[in-house]
Design an enzyme around this catalytic site. Structure first.
Site, PDB file in Angstrom:
ATOM      1  N   LEU A 114       0.916  -1.418  -0.111  1.00 29.42           N
ATOM      2  CA  LEU A 114       0.118   0.118   0.028  1.00 29.42           C
ATOM      3  C   LEU A 114       0.821   1.034  -0.256  1.00 29.42           C
ATOM      4  O   LEU A 114       2.097   1.232   0.685  1.00 29.42           O
ATOM      5  CB  LEU A 114      -1.308  -0.205   1.632  1.00 29.42           C
ATOM      6  N   ASP A 115       0.500   2.344  -0.368  1.00 26.25           N
ATOM      7  CA  ASP A 115       1.258   3.468  -0.371  1.00 26.25           C
ATOM      8  C   ASP A 115       1.366   3.901   0.790  1.00 26.25           C
ATOM      9  O   ASP A 115       0.468   3.969   1.976  1.00 26.25           O
ATOM     10  CB  ASP A 115       0.556   4.496  -1.511  1.00 26.25           C
ATOM     11  N   LYS A 116       2.259   4.566   1.268  1.00 21.44           N
ATOM     12  CA  LYS A 116       2.481   4.915   2.414  1.00 21.44           C
ATOM     13  C   LYS A 116       1.718   5.719   2.898  1.00 21.44           C
ATOM     14  O   LYS A 116       1.178   5.792   4.031  1.00 21.44           O
ATOM     15  CB  LYS A 116       4.066   6.225   2.535  1.00 21.44           C
ATOM     16  N   THR A 161      -1.383   5.675   2.205  1.00 21.17           N
ATOM     17  CA  THR A 161      -2.590   4.806   2.415  1.00 21.17           C
ATOM     18  C   THR A 161      -2.767   4.123   3.394  1.00 21.17           C
ATOM     19  O   THR A 161      -1.624   3.535   4.304  1.00 21.17           O
ATOM     20  CB  THR A 161      -2.947   4.443   1.299  1.00 21.17           C
TER      21      THR A 161
END
Length: 288
Positions: free
Chosen positions: A133-135, A137
């Site tokens: 997951l993106d940082k 998110t």
């Protein structure tokens, strides 16, 4: 490292060789070691690779330390780990926003992978990254707990057998309450952090979006992905003029959001060994 597996009713192999090679994706070298060391049993009896297998059989596998490379992971903070579901092979945790999924440099220790390594250390287990997951998110993210299950989960991800549902908050309303965005995504040539819609040389990206809740000028939408491109939901929503609130890369105007309003709310899959259907929710949701 020893594992015991009870074969489920819908086991998809006729014999032990096919089970190890095609169903469980155990590498050829490791299968060779299992065979020559006689480290495989069926129902507590020494097994031959041509031996038939059936539902209910107990398969025991004993791996030596050199069979799989052991990754080195710096320890982090165990108190950062919020476990949503766990067994001896898989763990699903609720990732906080603002934390990277894994290190990009060997000396990093402040990522979710580092924290999870600390949590699993007393169990003599290690985490292995399945997806990210993106940082910015938050939400449900799956890790493998041993190298045996890792390639199986990777295959499931490629075959779209791991289903992920997200929610996001936007300003205004969608053009339609239910819609599909099918726009190819590629790298931004001017900013290496970003992705852009690139119909000429980008990769296929398909996002399904449904209006979930409205409150004044705010709308919460639910998204699920047919593909898993970097920043896919963020890029697709921005491409229709509805960037996610709090997005530092794709929202051009300042907002009152304290973070990127994107949350991985649900993750579902069929357990690769037990064939149990798992649906795990990462609460609280942004809309609550």
């Amino acid at each position: 490292m020893e594992f015991k597996f009870v074969l489920p009713e819908d086991v998809n192999a006729d014999n032990l060789k096919d089970l190890l090679e095609f169903e469980w994706l155990i590498p050829r070298k490791v299968r060779h070691f299992l065979r020559v060391r006689k480290n495989v049993q069926i129902n507590d009896k020494q097994a031959m690779f041509h031996q038939l297998v059936k539902p209910g059989d107990v398969i025991s596998l004993l791996f030596e330390s050199e069979d799989y490379e052991t990754p080195t992971i710096n320890l982090g903070q165990e108190n950062q780990i919020d476990v949503l579901w766990e067994d001896e092979h898989l763990i699903i945790v609720n990732k906080p926003f603002g934390k990277k999924t894994h290190p990009n440099q060997p000396d990093e220790s402040d990522t979710l992978l580092n924290d999870l390594a600390t949590y699993l250390k007393p169990k003599n287990q290690l985490p292995y990254v399945v997806h990210r997951l993106d940082k910015e998110t938050s939400g449900a993210i799956l890790f493998a707990k041993n190298p045996i299950v890792l390639p199986i989960l990777g295959r499931m991800l490629e075959k779209k057998e791991i289903h992920r549902v997200y929610e996001a908050q936007i300003n205004g309303s969608l053009p339609k309450d239910t819609m599909v965005i099918n726009k190819k995504i590629g790298r931004d040539r001017h900013d290496r952090r970003k992705r852009v819609v690139d119909e000429k040389s980008g990769k296929t990206a398909i996002t399904h979006i449904t209006t979930q809740k409205k409150d004044g000028h705010l709308t919460w939408v639910e998204c699920w992905l047919e593909t898993g491109r970097t920043h896919q939901i963020r890029v697709h929503l921005a491409s229709i003029g509805k960037p996610i609130l709090g997005d530092p890369l794709y929202h051009s105007k300042p907002t009152n959001a304290s973070r990127l309003m994107l949350h991985a709310k649900e993750l579902s899959l069929v357990h690769p060994f037990t064939k149990e259907s798992l649906t795990v929710k990462a609460t609280p949701f942004l809309s609550e």
